[in-house]
Design an enzyme around this catalytic site. Structure first.
Site, short mmCIF file in Angstrom:
data_model
loop_
_atom_site.label_atom_id
_atom_site.label_comp_id
_atom_site.label_asym_id
_atom_site.label_seq_id
_atom_site.Cartn_x
_atom_site.Cartn_y
_atom_site.Cartn_z
N ALA A 124 -8.35 -6.88 -13.89
CA ALA A 124 -7.36 -6.31 -14.75
C ALA A 124 -7.14 -5.03 -14.94
O ALA A 124 -6.21 -4.35 -14.80
CB ALA A 124 -7.20 -7.06 -16.09
N ARG A 173 3.42 -5.66 -16.73
CA ARG A 173 2.68 -4.70 -17.42
C ARG A 173 3.85 -3.57 -17.81
O ARG A 173 3.53 -2.59 -18.80
CB ARG A 173 1.58 -4.08 -16.78
CG ARG A 173 0.95 -3.28 -17.86
CD ARG A 173 -0.79 -3.06 -17.44
NE ARG A 173 -1.27 -1.80 -17.90
CZ ARG A 173 -1.25 -0.61 -17.40
NH1 ARG A 173 -0.81 -0.55 -16.04
NH2 ARG A 173 -1.56 0.35 -17.86
N HIS A 229 -11.53 0.14 -14.82
CA HIS A 229 -10.86 1.32 -14.81
C HIS A 229 -11.86 2.15 -13.96
O HIS A 229 -11.37 3.21 -13.08
CB HIS A 229 -10.80 1.85 -16.27
CG HIS A 229 -9.98 1.00 -17.11
ND1 HIS A 229 -10.38 1.12 -18.48
CD2 HIS A 229 -8.83 0.21 -16.91
CE1 HIS A 229 -9.34 0.15 -19.19
NE2 HIS A 229 -8.44 -0.24 -18.29
#
Lengths: 530, 455
Positions: free
Chosen positions: A53, A84, A181
């Site tokens: 995600a 999103r 990330h």
């Protein structure tokens, strides 16, 4: 430990108690260090997501000219499809943000390996779409069965002559979205950023905006202001961003970082590799937007730019003043709780303060200690088994493209004035007595709402309706409940208007039926009707 | 909108684009929410649970409570047994459900975690409480398979034939909204039939605003009822794709007589449902039901000029698509494309039977298909109406086709989970919504001088 916190923790069995007490503190109290970026205990209703995600959903997904192929069973790709609000206009007829591409692995692919299917899927995507680049994001089973997606990517890159990169962001890696990330940052810095031919030019106000995902059009509003001042935005990472722009990101004179958590790695790595400094900005709230614009102008130390910045600030602030005041009157004196990802729980506090709203509790879903306590604590963060699993790249100077932007003297002077390559974290900005909480879970949400009685609970979709069922307005700060933009000056008004709307909607007055709140007014005399 | 989609269709072997299905676990989570005081538990990475809760919340606009085993890399190497044991202990202590319904994920399935063994080793299950499980590998089937598997597991774990018939009929609801489940129960009550229905998400995912959050709202089928289902005379499954695994399991385990019906969408399938109820119970169809049927037929006749011969493309879950298609045919419409993402060859057989039955010559039906393919086909052969969940809205916009949101998921509208599409009342609602979009479109395309006050 404050009584409020103690009361909440009393709901837990011993092992959970010991864990959770490290993730909560009261500002101004004895406890200064907060536990973060560590595992959520199994069975606890967490709002956290996974590595995939963070990698595909957050960082890679918004790139509008890239065919991101999710290698795995169908679900992961499906859930990250259009959910999103990372808006994108698309350029040259390419807007992959509207599409969901996956290998939709079946049982035979799990048993015999999915490499063949992935290879063919890339071929089909390239033939159909002619993308600027292809990215492959893997999900849980891929890591377990050992499909070498990096080899597939290298092969495809040779075959099609376009950038094909792979991201091993299986959901089980790390402890939250955060690991993803980092994995995305690593891929972008090593394979994409810097591939272009653009050169750094002195005297240009060229920037990259890092960690801005254009939720609800935030990036467009920020871009509008920056262009008005005279900045040239080379690339945005990654809201409405593009591969074709990312490759020239090295040519920017400065990086500005909006969401520290998701993109600080690229900020730091670009500093080492290309000499590009980064400055932490916050384009949420009037004061912080003003400060961010001034900090940027200070970095470039150009008189005309500084003057233009002040003109634009004056103009924009004047434009919104009346509207803002109208909503401030409605919201003044209210209390808020914020629980969002890795930056918004901090960013919105200043805006709320300007509206007269006190933040009584704030927390991050997937932050690290530095997001709470400031980058000065990074060297003291202990690695654990989970964080070690996310690769830390060894970056070196790019022999051709590295260029120091400031002299040491300028650098030292500026560091004292602006957040140069520095983020101070959330806690310093919070009022004494407020509660800071990491990885806020369901029972804590429920109990803190009862205890702190906030007027507004800013969070995400999973707990929005938990709060509202308890009679407390909840606004999503991930999706803005389909409003926005909330960034920049005009965004402040949009935000204030939406929150005021939620507070003043007449519906709240109907929760209790009239016959439950008023005594029965009529009765009969003994003896019945005459 | 969707500018990258070329008109020219080419068969794909590997790349799925814009799917018309999602993965098993979310279906299992939804089914588990239909048990009273049940905590669905996702045995895998946190992301699965987070995505599924988010997805269901966006459809229902209600809190969706579920827990996760929060796998890390270590658990993925050494197995998730210890995570599950820790989870179960914490869930019972903190959230106090009656049942924990575990479903697996592609992660725990690929590792090969043996859930029954792990459950057998649990030491902390309080008296009168239960841990059940189902296997839901995401790389097999779809969310419908997951729903079906969880329903089957409820029976495997709970249902018993004690040798004492309870005089009730068991109904296994299909993959439908709480509003549908409520409607099915309403019909059964009007028919004066004693029944046990599960899963039942009415009262759970349509709970009222009271100013108090309840982790376990009042709805859902109780464990005792699911146990007692084994003593029913007959079991009716509503929708073959979602309900037949449960029906067969109840027949196999408890010798309950099985009936697999279509999901009662539209007039014919509802007629079949009512007839079957009457036949099994030996009770006459009450006037109230006949009135509703008559009202539906009345509306159909009144409004037929606005939908007659309209062509349609319908996508979504197998039972829903087939039900909607049959209703469209019975209205005199012409469904041309029937698409499901769920792999289910019988969908194609049934779709073809429908085309044959109503004399449709150029109908296209495909299982394991996706919306990208549907869009390409519509670019070559446009229809008058698109019917399905929210994900088709881009196609509707790109091709300027009136769009009726029906089925799962609907992420961009409100109220729908409360309202039925099943039964005669549900058919009236479908018709109302359908007429609205068709007539709005007609009006939008009309010149001022042709713009009518009365229609």
């Amino acid at each position: 430990m404050s009584k409020a916190i103690q009361n909440i923790l009393d709901h837990y069995p011993a092992a959970v108690f010991r864990n959770r007490k490290e993730h909560i503190l009261e500002k101004g109290g004895d406890k200064k260090e907060i536990a973060a970026n560590s595992r959520t205990i199994p069975g606890i209703i967490t709002s956290r997501g996974c590595c995939y995600a963070g990698c595909k959903g957050v960082v890679l997904g918004p790139l509008q000219d890239v065919a991101v192929i999710v290698h795995g069973p169908v679900g992961c790709s499906y859930y990250a499809w259009g959910t999103r609000r990372n808006k994108a206009k698309g350029r040259n007829g390419r807007n992959f943000v509207q599409y969901c591409l996956t290998t939709d692995m079946q049982e035979s692919d799990i048993v015999f390996g999915g490499v063949k299917k992935l290879t063919l899927a890339i071929e089909e995507a390239v033939e159909l779409f002619h993308p600027a680049a292809v990215m492959i994001a893997s999900t849980c089973p891929v890591g377990l069965i050992g499909d070498d997606i990096h080899a597939v990517a290298a092969e495809a890159e040779k075959k099609y002559g376009i950038s094909v990169t792979a991201y091993s962001c299986e959901g089980y890696k790390g402890v939250s979205q955060s690991g993803g990330h980092h994995i995305a940052n690593n891929g972008l810095i090593s394979k994409i950023i810097g591939k272009g031919d653009m050169k750094v030019e002195d005297g240009k106000f060229r920037i990259n905006i890092l960690g801005e995902y254009n939720i609800g059009g935030d990036g467009w509003e920020i871009g509008r202001i920056l262009k008005k001042i005279g900045y040239e935005v080379i690339s945005v990472m990654t809201g409405d961003g593009a591969y074709e722009e990312l490759v020239n990101a090295h040519a920017a004179n400065l990086n500005v970082v909006q969401c520290h958590r998701s993109i600080n790695y690229i900020g730091e790595m670009m500093r080492v590799k290309y000499g590009t400094d980064w400055v932490k900005v916050n384009f949420i709230g009037i004061d912080h937007t003003v400060k961010s614009l001034r900090d940027m102008a200070k970095y470039f130390a150009d008189e005309a730019l500084i003057q233009r910045t002040e003109e634009v600030i004056a103009e924009e602030v004047e434009d919104i003043a009346d509207d803002f005041e109208q909503y401030r009157k409605i919201l003044n004196g209210k209390k808020a709780v914020l629980y969002v990802g890795g930056s918004r729980a901090h960013h919105y506090q200043n805006l709320l303060k300007s509206l007269g709203v006190t933040t009584v509790m704030a927390g991050y879903e997937f932050a690290h200690r530095d997001d709470y306590e400031g980058r000065e604590v990074i060297s003291t963060i202990k690695e654990d088994a989970d964080s070690k699993n996310i690769q830390e790249l060894k970056i070196e100077k790019d022999p051709e493209k590295f260029k120091m932007r400031l002299s040491q003297e300028e650098y030292d002077k500026l560091s004292k004035e602006i957040p140069l390559n520095y983020y101070a974290g959330m806690i310093k900005d919070m009022p004494d007595g407020s509660i800071v909480i990491d990885d806020l879970n369901h029972i804590e949400t429920e109990e803190f709402i009862k205890m702190l009685k906030p007027d507004i609970f800013f969070s995400g979709i999973k707990d929005k309706f938990v709060a509202q069922k308890a009679g407390v307005l909840s606004r999503q700060l991930h999706s803005y409940d389909y409003g926005g933009p909330y960034a920049g000056f005009r965004g402040c008004v949009n935000f204030a208007k939406d929150v005021a709307m939620g507070i003043t909607t007449p519906t709240w007055s109907y929760i209790v039926a009239p016959w439950k709140k008023e005594p029965k007014l009529t009765g009969e005399f003994a003896g019945g009707n005459q | 909108m969707l500018e990258l989609t070329p008109k020219k269709y080419k068969e794909r072997q590997a790349l799925r684009i814009n799917p018309a299905k999602t993965c098993q676990p979310v279906g299992a989570m939804y089914a588990a929410l239909g048990i009273r005081q049940c905590m669905p538990h996702s045995h895998g990475s946190q992301g699965c649970c987070s995505y599924h809760r988010t997805f269901l919340t966006r459809h229902f606009k209600e809190p969706v409570i579920a827990t996760t085993s929060s796998f890390t890399e270590g658990a993925s190497v050494f197995g998730g047994g210890s995570n599950l044991k820790t989870a179960v202990k914490n869930i019972f202590e903190i959230y106090k459900p009656r049942v924990i319904a575990v479903h697996t994920t592609c992660l725990s399935e690929t590792i090969g975690d043996d859930i029954p063994t792990i459950i057998g080793q649990l030491e902390n299950v309080p008296e009168g409480k239960f841990v059940i499980h189902t296997n839901t590998p995401s790389y097999v089937g779809s969310h419908i398979t997951g729903y079906s598997n969880m329903v089957k597991s409820m029976i495997s774990y709970f249902s018993k034939n004690t040798g004492q018939p309870n005089g009730k009929i068991c109904v296994i609801s299909g993959f439908v909204n709480p509003g549908d489940m409520k409607e099915i129960k309403r019909i059964l009550k009007i028919m004066n039939i004693d029944f046990i229905m599960f899963p039942d998400t009415s009262g759970v995912l349509d709970s009222p605003m009271t100013g108090n959050f309840e982790m376990y709202p009042k709805g859902g089928t109780t464990v005792e009822e699911i146990q007692d289902a084994g003593n029913c005379s007959d079991v009716l499954g509503l929708g073959a794709a979602a309900a037949s695994a449960g029906v067969r399991q109840l027949n196999k385990k408890c010798k309950v007589k099985e009936h697999i019906l279509e999901l009662p969408i539209g007039i014919e399938a509802t007629d079949a449902f009512i007839s079957k109820l009457s036949e099994i119970s030996g009770k006459d169809v009450p006037e109230e039901i006949e009135t509703e049927r008559g009202q539906l037929v009345d509306i159909m006749i009144d409004a037929h000029p606005y939908y007659d011969k309209k062509t349609a493309a319908i996508y979504g879950d197998p039972d829903t698509v087939l039900g909607l298609a049959e209703f469209c045919f019975s209205l005199g419409m012409q469904p041309k494309y029937l698409i499901t993402g769920t792999p289910d060859p019988s969908f194609e057989t049934k779709g073809k039977e429908l085309f044959d039955k109503f004399g449709a010559k150029d109908g296209f039906v495909k299982h394991a298909a996706d919306l990208f393919e549907l869009h390409q086909r519509l670019k070559n052969d446009k229809v008058d109406l698109l019917i399905g969940g929210t994900h088709g809205k881009q196609i509707a916009r790109a091709e300027n086709i009136p769009f009726l949101r029906m089925g799962f998921p609907i992420l961009d509208r409100y109220v729908h989970p409360y309202m039925p599409m099943v039964g005669y009342r549900g058919a009236m609602r479908i018709l109302e919504l359908m007429l609205n979009v068709l007539m709005d479109k007609r009006e939008a395309d009309t010149a001022d001088e042709d713009f009518e006050l009365v229609m």
